[in-house]
Design a protein around this motif. Sequence first.
Motif, PDB file in Angstrom:
ATOM      1  N   MET A 148      12.991   9.888  -3.613  1.00 40.84           N
ATOM      2  CA  MET A 148      12.232   8.862  -2.917  1.00 40.84           C
ATOM      3  C   MET A 148      13.076   8.022  -1.977  1.00 40.84           C
ATOM      4  N   ARG A 149      14.389   8.198  -1.991  1.00 43.11           N
ATOM      5  CA  ARG A 149      15.237   7.312  -1.195  1.00 43.11           C
ATOM      6  C   ARG A 149      14.876   7.331   0.283  1.00 43.11           C
ATOM      7  N   GLY A 150      14.721   8.523   0.849  1.00 40.47           N
ATOM      8  CA  GLY A 150      14.382   8.626   2.271  1.00 40.47           C
ATOM      9  C   GLY A 150      13.031   8.020   2.590  1.00 40.47           C
ATOM     10  N   PRO A 151      11.959   8.452   1.917  1.00 34.72           N
ATOM     11  CA  PRO A 151      10.650   7.846   2.176  1.00 34.72           C
ATOM     12  C   PRO A 151      10.621   6.341   1.910  1.00 34.72           C
ATOM     13  N   ALA A 152      11.317   5.901   0.872  1.00 34.83           N
ATOM     14  CA  ALA A 152      11.341   4.471   0.568  1.00 34.83           C
ATOM     15  C   ALA A 152      12.026   3.690   1.678  1.00 34.83           C
ATOM     16  N   ARG A 153      13.123   4.222   2.191  1.00 30.83           N
ATOM     17  CA  ARG A 153      13.830   3.565   3.288  1.00 30.83           C
ATOM     18  C   ARG A 153      12.926   3.492   4.522  1.00 30.83           C
ATOM     19  N   ALA A 154      12.241   4.595   4.813  1.00 32.69           N
ATOM     20  CA  ALA A 154      11.368   4.639   5.989  1.00 32.69           C
ATOM     21  C   ALA A 154      10.200   3.663   5.854  1.00 32.69           C
ATOM     22  N   ALA A 155       9.751   3.441   4.624  1.00 32.22           N
ATOM     23  CA  ALA A 155       8.612   2.537   4.382  1.00 32.22           C
ATOM     24  C   ALA A 155       9.044   1.092   4.202  1.00 32.22           C
ATOM     25  N   GLY A 156      10.349   0.805   4.277  1.00 36.13           N
ATOM     26  CA  GLY A 156      10.833  -0.554   4.094  1.00 36.13           C
ATOM     27  C   GLY A 156      10.959  -0.966   2.651  1.00 36.13           C
ATOM     28  N   LEU A 157      11.133   0.010   1.774  1.00 37.88           N
ATOM     29  CA  LEU A 157      11.186  -0.265   0.334  1.00 37.88           C
ATOM     30  C   LEU A 157      12.582  -0.068  -0.250  1.00 37.88           C
ATOM     31  N   SER A 158      13.595  -0.166   0.569  1.00 32.04           N
ATOM     32  CA  SER A 158      14.953   0.094   0.082  1.00 32.04           C
ATOM     33  C   SER A 158      15.367  -0.876  -1.014  1.00 32.04           C
ATOM     34  N   ALA A 159      15.007  -2.158  -0.876  1.00 28.66           N
ATOM     35  CA  ALA A 159      15.393  -3.152  -1.887  1.00 28.66           C
ATOM     36  C   ALA A 159      14.741  -2.834  -3.224  1.00 28.66           C
ATOM     37  N   LEU A 160      13.472  -2.480  -3.175  1.00 30.94           N
ATOM     38  CA  LEU A 160      12.780  -2.122  -4.412  1.00 30.94           C
ATOM     39  C   LEU A 160      13.348  -0.837  -4.996  1.00 30.94           C
ATOM     40  N   PRO A 193       0.816  -1.227   0.000  1.00 35.09           N
ATOM     41  CA  PRO A 193       0.000   0.000   0.000  1.00 35.09           C
ATOM     42  C   PRO A 193       0.848   1.274   0.000  1.00 35.09           C
ATOM     43  N   ALA A 194       1.960   1.260   0.730  1.00 30.34           N
ATOM     44  CA  ALA A 194       2.844   2.428   0.736  1.00 30.34           C
ATOM     45  C   ALA A 194       3.500   2.618  -0.619  1.00 30.34           C
ATOM     46  N   LEU A 195       3.859   1.517  -1.254  1.00 28.64           N
ATOM     47  CA  LEU A 195       4.443   1.591  -2.597  1.00 28.64           C
ATOM     48  C   LEU A 195       3.492   2.300  -3.560  1.00 28.64           C
ATOM     49  N   VAL A 196       2.243   1.861  -3.568  1.00 28.47           N
ATOM     50  CA  VAL A 196       1.259   2.437  -4.482  1.00 28.47           C
ATOM     51  C   VAL A 196       1.019   3.902  -4.168  1.00 28.47           C
ATOM     52  N   ARG A 197       1.094   4.256  -2.905  1.00 28.05           N
ATOM     53  CA  ARG A 197       0.855   5.642  -2.492  1.00 28.05           C
ATOM     54  C   ARG A 197       2.049   6.543  -2.784  1.00 28.05           C
ATOM     55  N   LEU A 198       3.255   6.017  -2.626  1.00 28.70           N
ATOM     56  CA  LEU A 198       4.451   6.861  -2.685  1.00 28.70           C
ATOM     57  C   LEU A 198       5.043   6.995  -4.080  1.00 28.70           C
ATOM     58  N   PHE A 199       4.992   5.911  -4.881  1.00 25.63           N
ATOM     59  CA  PHE A 199       5.704   5.917  -6.156  1.00 25.63           C
ATOM     60  C   PHE A 199       4.801   6.394  -7.291  1.00 25.63           C
ATOM     61  N   PRO A 200       5.396   6.982  -8.336  1.00 28.35           N
ATOM     62  CA  PRO A 200       4.609   7.404  -9.504  1.00 28.35           C
ATOM     63  C   PRO A 200       3.895   6.222 -10.151  1.00 28.35           C
ATOM     64  N   ARG A 201       2.776   6.500 -10.833  1.00 30.75           N
ATOM     65  CA  ARG A 201       1.962   5.444 -11.423  1.00 30.75           C
ATOM     66  C   ARG A 201       2.773   4.585 -12.390  1.00 30.75           C
ATOM     67  N   ASP A 202       3.618   5.211 -13.221  1.00 27.73           N
ATOM     68  CA  ASP A 202       4.416   4.444 -14.181  1.00 27.73           C
ATOM     69  C   ASP A 202       5.305   3.432 -13.476  1.00 27.73           C
ATOM     70  N   VAL A 203       5.863   3.835 -12.347  1.00 26.80           N
ATOM     71  CA  VAL A 203       6.730   2.936 -11.581  1.00 26.80           C
ATOM     72  C   VAL A 203       5.915   1.800 -10.983  1.00 26.80           C
TER      73      VAL A 203
END
Length: 236
Positions: free
Chosen positions: A173-185, A85-95
């Motif tokens: 997005m690096r900071g928000p992604a890290r905070a959301a647990g999305l660093s690998a992605l 859910p965080a991925l869909v909310r945080l990343f652009p639609r194309d991504v």
Amino acid sequence: MSTPAAVILGHLQTVEHERRVRAASPALHARVQAIKSYQQRRFAHTYSDLLATPRYGAAARFFLDELYGPSDFSQRDAQFARVVPALVRLFPRDVVETVGTLAALHALSEQLDSAMAGQLAGEKVDAGTYVDAWRGTGRAAERARQVALTLEVGEDLDRLTRKPLLRHSLRMMRGPARAAGLSALQGFLESGFDTFLAMRGAQEFLGTVSAREHALLNALFDAQDADGTQALVQLP
């Protein structure tokens, strides 16, 4: 209508189901790993020329490391599933769409690996047993879809490189992604973006992959090719 998050989660649940089935059968698990190891060798052999070129080497290596081979992505996938859910909310639609394609490929590949492993008599995989395993599955249409999804991931990454603001957005997005647990992605996306950007156009690369994978597909499942074709002869 399914949401992007639900679709991605569905694919990840398929992957987890395959892992649970294998965990219950050490023999099946070992045969799946043998299939994955051979497939990585097969890709490295089939694309040894691209791997050796300055222009396409990094992209071929990216495919080899991220889409083929026996790497264990179970921890990454479990973390990924928790934060879809965080991925869909945080990343652009194309991504998000590209991630959805990647998840579909991941799920289908795991299903096909299990099906192929079920055709093996033991853990040894060579050109002959690999061909027999594919033919034994009878899943030509799904193999064709696997090839199509692989190419689609490459096409998506190539398309994203033509959006100059996206690379900047990914960095932001690096900071928000890290905070959301999305660093690998996040790392996967940045690596893919940079690799395809450096090619200065992926048309020839993807065209080569398409031609060789479809040649192998036809040789595997076309009855007229049962005695072997150049694509099969060249298997490692």
